[in-house]
Design an enzyme around this catalytic site. Structure first.
Site, PDB file in Angstrom:
ATOM      1  N   THR A   1      -1.852  -4.338  -6.443  1.00 31.90           N
ATOM      2  CA  THR A   1      -2.249  -4.802  -5.125  1.00 31.90           C
ATOM      3  C   THR A   1      -0.989  -5.162  -4.343  1.00 31.90           C
ATOM      4  OG1 THR A   1      -2.388  -7.169  -5.606  1.00 31.90           O
ATOM      5  CG2 THR A   1      -4.291  -5.805  -6.225  1.00 31.90           C
ATOM      6  N   CYS A   2      -1.172  -5.660  -3.121  1.00 29.03           N
ATOM      7  CA  CYS A   2      -0.014  -6.048  -2.322  1.00 29.03           C
ATOM      8  C   CYS A   2       0.722  -7.233  -2.940  1.00 29.03           C
ATOM      9  CB  CYS A   2      -0.438  -6.380  -0.894  1.00 29.03           C
ATOM     10  SG  CYS A   2      -1.714  -7.649  -0.769  1.00 29.03           S
TER      11      CYS A   2
ATOM     12  N   GLN B   1     -10.967 -10.642  -1.998  1.00 35.29           N
ATOM     13  CA  GLN B   1     -10.856  -9.214  -2.280  1.00 35.29           C
ATOM     14  C   GLN B   1     -10.396  -8.918  -3.707  1.00 35.29           C
ATOM     15  OE1 GLN B   1      -9.548 -10.769   0.383  1.00 35.29           O
ATOM     16  NE2 GLN B   1      -9.376  -9.422   2.159  1.00 35.29           N
TER      17      GLN B   1
ATOM     18  N   ARG C   1       0.744  -7.953  -6.457  1.00 34.42           N
ATOM     19  CA  ARG C   1       1.076  -7.849  -7.871  1.00 34.42           C
ATOM     20  C   ARG C   1       0.916  -6.425  -8.383  1.00 34.42           C
ATOM     21  NH1 ARG C   1      -1.072 -11.857 -10.145  1.00 34.42           N
ATOM     22  NH2 ARG C   1      -1.806 -12.786  -8.192  1.00 34.42           N
TER      23      ARG C   1
END
Length: 417
Positions: A50-51, A115, A53
């Protein structure tokens, strides 16, 4: 075999490193095949990217942690020492505790953001579909997601909106007090952009356009908000018409370059533009920030907005930690039970093998005309000898070594004085 969670996140790695390590969505499948085929003892794997991790969850021999670290560095073309200085490892129950915190939003840059649970589910589902999620990781994902769901439903961790999408819109409102007279261009059509569109609509944005590589997805989202759908290839020409640009696509390369923004600013006669790049890897070239009258923010720049609502969730996070620990303990119990079931299955299979072998001998003896009573007696004796052989060896060894605990356990198991 142990369970390992290995990776980097926003706490340990700067945005530039996270950019380079992040996996584009379309590359995850081949990466899962690569890690299970390249690291000797990895039998199961799932990748969460993800952004905030990039993490690899896998079933692995602890001695091969270095091999996994090297694989990730090589696969993402990052120097091993740079990766190693930012990476962390969590094993077994600690891996479960970490995944629960991640899925519940307790380890997010935006505390409690919703999310991430869907992203964890998607990562596990992809691994399951590709056959890299087996019994071990299935247990980890099932127990962790259930515990994370309890955190979301039984605490106030998600009550006050402090998601990245919310923070982006809140910052836009700070720069342009009256959003009803402004036009926004959103790049992408995923969950984050959908939430941005919802927040902008709630704020009464004057006009909105949705640009996406797949026009059908842009059209669906645009229809919900009376917005204009367009393809990403049309963005450069449309830029002069928009005061706000918020980007979150899955592209592995920037979709908005400095030259396009420079040209747009001439067309706007240098009226200010607010741009937020939520994506990792970035959608907007960082050099755009050098242009006059352009206010470009990355995901790391949203911290101040997020902090305003963060304190309202801290007490909820404290109470949530008890649920996290409970979930991690439940995972450890279920894993021990799973191992016990495997051991029991092996014990039954061993006993059945002995049974079939002795039964075959007995049948052959009967076929040769041996007395039936003698055959039955020999069968009973042989089976008895085979079944008591392992505990007999254990008693002798424990006695020689002074292992009173083993002897006491065997006494209890066989109800001996």
């Amino acid at each position: 075999m142990a369970i390992l969670a290995y990776g980097i996140n926003y706490r340990t790695a700067a945005l530039d490193l996270r950019d380079r390590v992040a996996f584009p969505g379309e590359a995850l499948g081949s990466a899962l095949m690569a890690v299970t085929g390249s690291v000797p003892s990895v039998t199961e794997a799932a990748i969460l990217s993800t952004c905030n991790r990039t993490e690899v969850y896998c079933a692995i021999d602890p001695a091969d942690e270095g091999a996994l670290a090297q694989w990730l560095a090589d696969y993402r073309d990052v120097p091993a020492d740079e990766m190693g200085s930012a990476a962390y490892s969590h094993w077994d129950q600690d891996a479960a505790r970490h995944l629960i915190r991640v899925a519940a939003g307790l380890d997010s840059q935006v505390l409690g953001e919703p999310q991430i649970m869907g992203q964890v589910k998607s990562a596990c589902e992809l691994a399951r579909n590709l056959g890299t999620l087996g019994t071990e990781l299935d247990l980890l994902s099932r127990v962790s997601l259930n515990a994370a769901k309890r955190v979301r439903t039984d605490t106030d961790i998600g009550r006050n909106p402090i998601s990245v999408a919310y923070a982006a819109v809140a910052m836009a409102k700070r720069i342009f007090t009256d959003l009803t007279r402004k036009a926004a261009l959103l790049l992408g059509a995923g969950d984050t952009i959908q939430r941005v569109a919802d927040y902008l609509s709630d704020q009464g944005i004057g006009a909105m356009a949705i640009a996406n590589r797949t026009i059908a997805n842009a059209e669906r989202l645009a229809a919900r908000h009376q917005a204009i759908p367009m393809q990403l290839t049309d963005v450069a020409a449309a830029l002069p018409d928009y005061d706000i640009v918020i980007a979150s696509t899955g592209s592995s390369l920037p979709v908005v370059g400095k030259g396009a923004v420079e040209a747009a600013m001439r067309g706007r006669r240098h009226k200010p533009v607010f741009m937020v790049d939520i994506a990792v890897p970035r959608d907007i070239e960082p050099e755009v920030a050098d242009l006059p009258d352009v206010f470009l923010y990355s995901i790391d720049d949203l911290t101040e907005i997020i902090q305003e609502n963060l304190n309202q969730r801290l007490s909820a996070a404290d109470s949530a930690q008890a649920l996290v620990d409970e979930g991690a303990c439940r995972y450890a119990r279920e894993r021990r039970t799973l191992k016990g079931q495997r051991l029991l299955r092996q014990l039954r299979e061993s006993a059945q093998d002995a049974q079939l072998a002795e039964l075959d001998k007995a049948r052959r003896a009967l076929a040769r005309g041996t007395d039936a009573d003698e055959v039955v007696a020999n069968l009973a004796q042989a089976l008895t000898n085979k079944l008591i052989h392992p505990p007999t060896v254990a008693i002798r060894q424990a006695s020689a070594e002074g292992r009173v605990d083993v002897l006491d356990f065997l006494k209890s198991l066989y109800k001996l004085d």
